[in-house]
Motif scaffolding. Structure first.
Motif, PDB file in Angstrom:
ATOM      1  N   GLY A   1       0.793  -1.228   0.000  1.00  0.00           N
ATOM      2  CA  GLY A   1       0.000   0.000   0.000  1.00  0.00           C
ATOM      3  C   GLY A   1       0.819   1.268   0.000  1.00  0.00           C
ATOM      4  N   LEU A   2       2.133   1.161  -0.204  1.00  0.00           N
ATOM      5  CA  LEU A   2       2.986   2.347  -0.226  1.00  0.00           C
ATOM      6  C   LEU A   2       2.531   3.299  -1.321  1.00  0.00           C
ATOM      7  N   ARG A   3       2.297   4.548  -0.930  1.00  0.00           N
ATOM      8  CA  ARG A   3       1.899   5.584  -1.877  1.00  0.00           C
ATOM      9  C   ARG A   3       3.011   6.616  -1.996  1.00  0.00           C
ATOM     10  N   GLY A   4       3.128   7.199  -3.169  1.00  0.00           N
ATOM     11  CA  GLY A   4       4.191   8.156  -3.430  1.00  0.00           C
ATOM     12  C   GLY A   4       4.201   9.294  -2.435  1.00  0.00           C
ATOM     13  N   ARG A   5       5.373   9.588  -1.906  1.00  0.00           N
ATOM     14  CA  ARG A   5       5.507  10.617  -0.867  1.00  0.00           C
ATOM     15  C   ARG A   5       5.882  11.980  -1.434  1.00  0.00           C
ATOM     16  N   GLY A   6       5.799  12.137  -2.765  1.00  0.00           N
ATOM     17  CA  GLY A   6       6.187  13.402  -3.363  1.00  0.00           C
ATOM     18  C   GLY A   6       5.078  14.419  -3.482  1.00  0.00           C
ATOM     19  N   GLY A   7       3.831  13.997  -3.219  1.00  0.00           N
ATOM     20  CA  GLY A   7       2.737  14.958  -3.274  1.00  0.00           C
ATOM     21  C   GLY A   7       1.439  14.375  -3.783  1.00  0.00           C
ATOM     22  N   ALA A   8       1.497  13.607  -4.884  1.00  0.00           N
ATOM     23  CA  ALA A   8       0.266  13.107  -5.493  1.00  0.00           C
ATOM     24  C   ALA A   8      -0.277  11.871  -4.784  1.00  0.00           C
ATOM     25  N   GLY A   9       0.576  11.105  -4.120  1.00  0.00           N
ATOM     26  CA  GLY A   9       0.123   9.924  -3.398  1.00  0.00           C
ATOM     27  C   GLY A   9      -0.245   8.762  -4.300  1.00  0.00           C
ATOM     28  N   PHE A  10       0.336   8.692  -5.495  1.00  0.00           N
ATOM     29  CA  PHE A  10       0.029   7.586  -6.416  1.00  0.00           C
ATOM     30  C   PHE A  10       0.710   6.313  -5.914  1.00  0.00           C
ATOM     31  N   PRO A  11       0.024   5.166  -5.959  1.00  0.00           N
ATOM     32  CA  PRO A  11       0.613   3.910  -5.458  1.00  0.00           C
ATOM     33  C   PRO A  11       1.940   3.585  -6.140  1.00  0.00           C
ATOM     34  N   THR A  12       2.980   3.396  -5.347  1.00  0.00           N
ATOM     35  CA  THR A  12       4.326   3.187  -5.877  1.00  0.00           C
ATOM     36  C   THR A  12       4.422   1.899  -6.685  1.00  0.00           C
ATOM     37  N   GLY A  13       3.901   0.807  -6.152  1.00  0.00           N
ATOM     38  CA  GLY A  13       3.961  -0.465  -6.868  1.00  0.00           C
ATOM     39  C   GLY A  13       3.244  -0.418  -8.200  1.00  0.00           C
ATOM     40  N   MET A  14       2.137   0.303  -8.241  1.00  0.00           N
ATOM     41  CA  MET A  14       1.387   0.425  -9.495  1.00  0.00           C
ATOM     42  C   MET A  14       2.187   1.210 -10.530  1.00  0.00           C
ATOM     43  N   LYS A  15       2.894   2.235 -10.082  1.00  0.00           N
ATOM     44  CA  LYS A  15       3.730   3.014 -11.000  1.00  0.00           C
ATOM     45  C   LYS A  15       4.826   2.127 -11.586  1.00  0.00           C
ATOM     46  N   TRP A  16       5.418   1.272 -10.761  1.00  0.00           N
ATOM     47  CA  TRP A  16       6.428   0.343 -11.255  1.00  0.00           C
ATOM     48  C   TRP A  16       5.825  -0.637 -12.265  1.00  0.00           C
ATOM     49  N   GLN A  17       4.591  -1.037 -12.011  1.00  0.00           N
ATOM     50  CA  GLN A  17       3.930  -2.037 -12.853  1.00  0.00           C
ATOM     51  C   GLN A  17       3.642  -1.510 -14.261  1.00  0.00           C
ATOM     52  N   PHE A  18       3.569  -0.193 -14.408  1.00  0.00           N
ATOM     53  CA  PHE A  18       3.270   0.406 -15.705  1.00  0.00           C
ATOM     54  C   PHE A  18       4.419   0.266 -16.701  1.00  0.00           C
ATOM     55  N   ILE A  19       5.624  -0.025 -16.215  1.00  0.00           N
ATOM     56  CA  ILE A  19       6.773  -0.130 -17.107  1.00  0.00           C
ATOM     57  C   ILE A  19       6.586  -1.339 -18.032  1.00  0.00           C
ATOM     58  N   PRO A  20       6.574  -1.135 -19.349  1.00  0.00           N
ATOM     59  CA  PRO A  20       6.405  -2.268 -20.266  1.00  0.00           C
ATOM     60  C   PRO A  20       7.609  -3.197 -20.230  1.00  0.00           C
ATOM     61  N   GLN A  21       7.357  -4.477 -20.327  1.00  0.00           N
ATOM     62  CA  GLN A  21       8.442  -5.467 -20.295  1.00  0.00           C
ATOM     63  C   GLN A  21       8.604  -6.107 -21.672  1.00  0.00           C
ATOM     64  N   GLY A  22       9.830  -6.501 -21.971  1.00  0.00           N
ATOM     65  CA  GLY A  22      10.101  -7.147 -23.244  1.00  0.00           C
ATOM     66  C   GLY A  22      10.052  -6.206 -24.429  1.00  0.00           C
ATOM     67  N   ASP A  23      10.255  -4.915 -24.182  1.00  0.00           N
ATOM     68  CA  ASP A  23      10.182  -3.935 -25.270  1.00  0.00           C
ATOM     69  C   ASP A  23      11.524  -3.701 -25.942  1.00  0.00           C
ATOM     70  N   GLY A  24      12.577  -4.286 -25.383  1.00  0.00           N
ATOM     71  CA  GLY A  24      13.901  -4.145 -25.980  1.00  0.00           C
ATOM     72  C   GLY A  24      14.565  -2.813 -25.718  1.00  0.00           C
ATOM     73  N   LYS A  25      13.952  -1.949 -24.924  1.00  0.00           N
ATOM     74  CA  LYS A  25      14.529  -0.644 -24.605  1.00  0.00           C
ATOM     75  C   LYS A  25      15.122  -0.653 -23.202  1.00  0.00           C
ATOM     76  N   PRO A  26      16.124   0.178 -22.950  1.00  0.00           N
ATOM     77  CA  PRO A  26      16.611   0.308 -21.568  1.00  0.00           C
ATOM     78  C   PRO A  26      15.544   0.978 -20.702  1.00  0.00           C
ATOM     79  N   HIS A  27      15.500   0.589 -19.433  1.00  0.00           N
ATOM     80  CA  HIS A  27      14.571   1.185 -18.476  1.00  0.00           C
ATOM     81  C   HIS A  27      15.371   2.043 -17.499  1.00  0.00           C
ATOM     82  N   TYR A  28      14.763   3.128 -17.067  1.00  0.00           N
ATOM     83  CA  TYR A  28      15.464   4.045 -16.172  1.00  0.00           C
ATOM     84  C   TYR A  28      14.638   4.307 -14.914  1.00  0.00           C
ATOM     85  N   LEU A  29      15.361   4.503 -13.811  1.00  0.00           N
ATOM     86  CA  LEU A  29      14.763   4.982 -12.564  1.00  0.00           C
ATOM     87  C   LEU A  29      15.321   6.372 -12.288  1.00  0.00           C
ATOM     88  N   VAL A  30      14.442   7.328 -12.079  1.00  0.00           N
ATOM     89  CA  VAL A  30      14.859   8.692 -11.757  1.00  0.00           C
ATOM     90  C   VAL A  30      14.281   9.061 -10.396  1.00  0.00           C
TER      91      VAL A  30
END
Length: 457
Positions: free
Chosen positions: A69-98
């Motif tokens: 249930g961790l929600r983003g602590r930057g202001g909007a409170g969007f679920p952190t795990g859900m944000k991670w889940q949005f990253i497409p897999q198997g797309d052949g592109k590098p993925h970045y964390l900022v």
């Protein structure tokens, strides 16, 4: 900063022992000598969460953080795990964390002390997040003015590389993660995630049109997760102590612990790490209340860009749902408290000057609207305003709110709407009385050379 005995219940109850309302997790050893070193961090279960995460498949780590249930602590409170889940897999592109460490919201001061006192919590969280989203590159975008924090963060990254927590084949798992610490130039707009990405790419920091969203086309047009410092730094404790432990704190929809930045006319300003759902009344009780001889007049629950509250809102639960139902936003949990000596018009004018100065100028509603708000507010403060100006600033704020390119415009409109709602009579007194009815000599908050912040954070 304040730490106390661990709280293991749900939402804090009124009348509870103040010491048991605080939850020292991220701030547990901030007061120890050399708390920022790898040696100190490892004495407090440092990198134990990473070892557990590396033993799990990436998708299971995402699901675990999502279930916590961790929600983003930057202001909007969007679920952190859900944000991670949005990253497409198997797309052949590098993925970045900022990691967004460009803490700029007036009154907000949680990420900077966290990085200064406990940077390895962030680094461990970064490696866990990179494992989860299948990324080999992470960037920390830090506010450039905080040079001591920048140096300490560089040293922590160096220590992590030397100990094998960053680089190739981390802890023998085959995972490779490289971290780059980037110092920004001090623009408020770069706290907006897409403006931050443009700045990181070497361009002028301005918000992007969405879609596409960063999860699809973010940094270098590749799938990118942008998370706040506190969000990522909270992940290691969740992996180490368990999602049930995390959910035992806070409320059902806003579980866990968080850092509240208490500042302004309070006896003991500082960081108070507590379960979500605590109230300002409880925080003031444990911090010594307002400064002696004074009472609370108005306050912000999440920095100056969130609609202000009054002393009638002291018992509003400080979680995402409670604050939202009361008509504001939890935001960054920057609790700026102002006593009866503070002129609301003066406060709102200073905040609006800040937003006008920090507007990137990309969209007309924000660029022009904040400029004209400043002109009208200055006239009202100086006693040169007219009654019609009150409806005019309300109308201008309405033309900014929800119509600008990013949330900066919404943040500029919030103090206007809420101050007119609760303190319209005070605005009228400035107009009918041809000037401010408050004696500046009685207020310690607003100095002539204080350009925009006006907080003791």
């Amino acid at each position: 900063m304040t730490v106390a005995a661990e709280y293991g219940g749900t939402r804090p109850e009124a009348g509870s022992d103040p010491e048991k309302l605080l939850v020292p997790v991220l701030s547990a050893f901030w007061d120890e000598p050399e708390s920022w070193t790898l040696e100190t961090y490892r004495r407090h279960d440092g990198y134990a969460g990473l070892r557990k995460a590396l033993a799990m498949p990436p998708d299971d780590v995402i699901a675990y953080v999502k279930d916590s249930g961790l929600r983003g602590r930057g202001g909007a409170g969007f679920p952190t795990g859900m944000k991670w889940q949005f990253i497409p897999q198997g797309d052949g592109k590098p993925h970045y964390l900022v990691v967004n460490a460009d803490e700029s919201e007036p009154g907000t001061c949680k990420d900077i002390p966290l990085l200064f006192a406990n940077p390895h919590a962030l680094i461990e969280g970064i490696v866990i997040a990179c494992h989860a989203i299948r990324s080999n590159h992470a960037f920390i975008y830090l506010r450039g003015e905080v040079v001591p924090v920048l140096r300490r963060l560089h040293e922590a990254v160096r220590e992590a590389y030397a100990a094998g927590f960053l680089g190739k084949d981390i802890l023998g798992s085959g995972l490779e993660v490289d971290v780059i610490v980037h110092a920004g130039a001090g623009a408020y707009i770069c706290g907006e995630e897409t403006a931050l990405l443009d700045s990181l790419e070497g361009r002028r920091g301005q918000p992007r049109l969405r879609p596409p969203f960063p999860a699809v086309a973010g940094l270098y047009a590749c799938p990118t997760v942008v998370n706040n410092v506190e969000s990522i730094a909270s992940v290691p404790a969740i992996l180490n102590k368990g999602k049930e432990w995390f959910r035992s704190m806070g409320s059902e929809k806003s579980p866990g612990f968080t850092l509240y930045s208490l500042s302004g006319h309070v006896a003991n300003p500082g960081q108070y790490e507590a379960p979500l759902g605590i109230t300002l009344r409880q925080l003031l009780d444990m911090s010594g209340g307002m400064r002696p001889g004074h009472r609370l007049k108005f306050w912000t629950p999440g920095g100056s860009s969130t609609p202000m509250f009054t002393d009638a809102h002291l018992d509003v639960p400080l979680d995402y749902e409670g604050v939202g139902e009361a008509g504001s936003m939890l935001g960054t949990k920057a609790l700026q408290c102002f006593d009866e000596t503070t002129c609301v018009v003066r406060a709102v004018t200073r905040w609006t000057e800040f937003y006008a100065h920090e507007s990137c100028g990309k969209c007309t509603p924000c660029r022009e609207g904040t400029y004209w708000l400043v002109q009208l507010l200055r006239d009202i403060e100086a006693g040169k305003g007219r009654m019609a100006d009150l409806d005019k600033i309300d109308d201008i704020a309405d033309n900014i709110n929800g119509k600008s390119f990013c949330a900066l415009g919404d943040g500029a409109a919030s103090p206007i709407f809420s101050s007119l709602k609760y303190f319209r009579e005070e605005y009228e007194q400035h107009i009918t009385g041809k000037g401010c009815p408050f004696d500046p000599a009685k207020s310690t908050l607003w100095a002539d050379n204080d350009a925009h912040l006006g907080v003791n954070a």
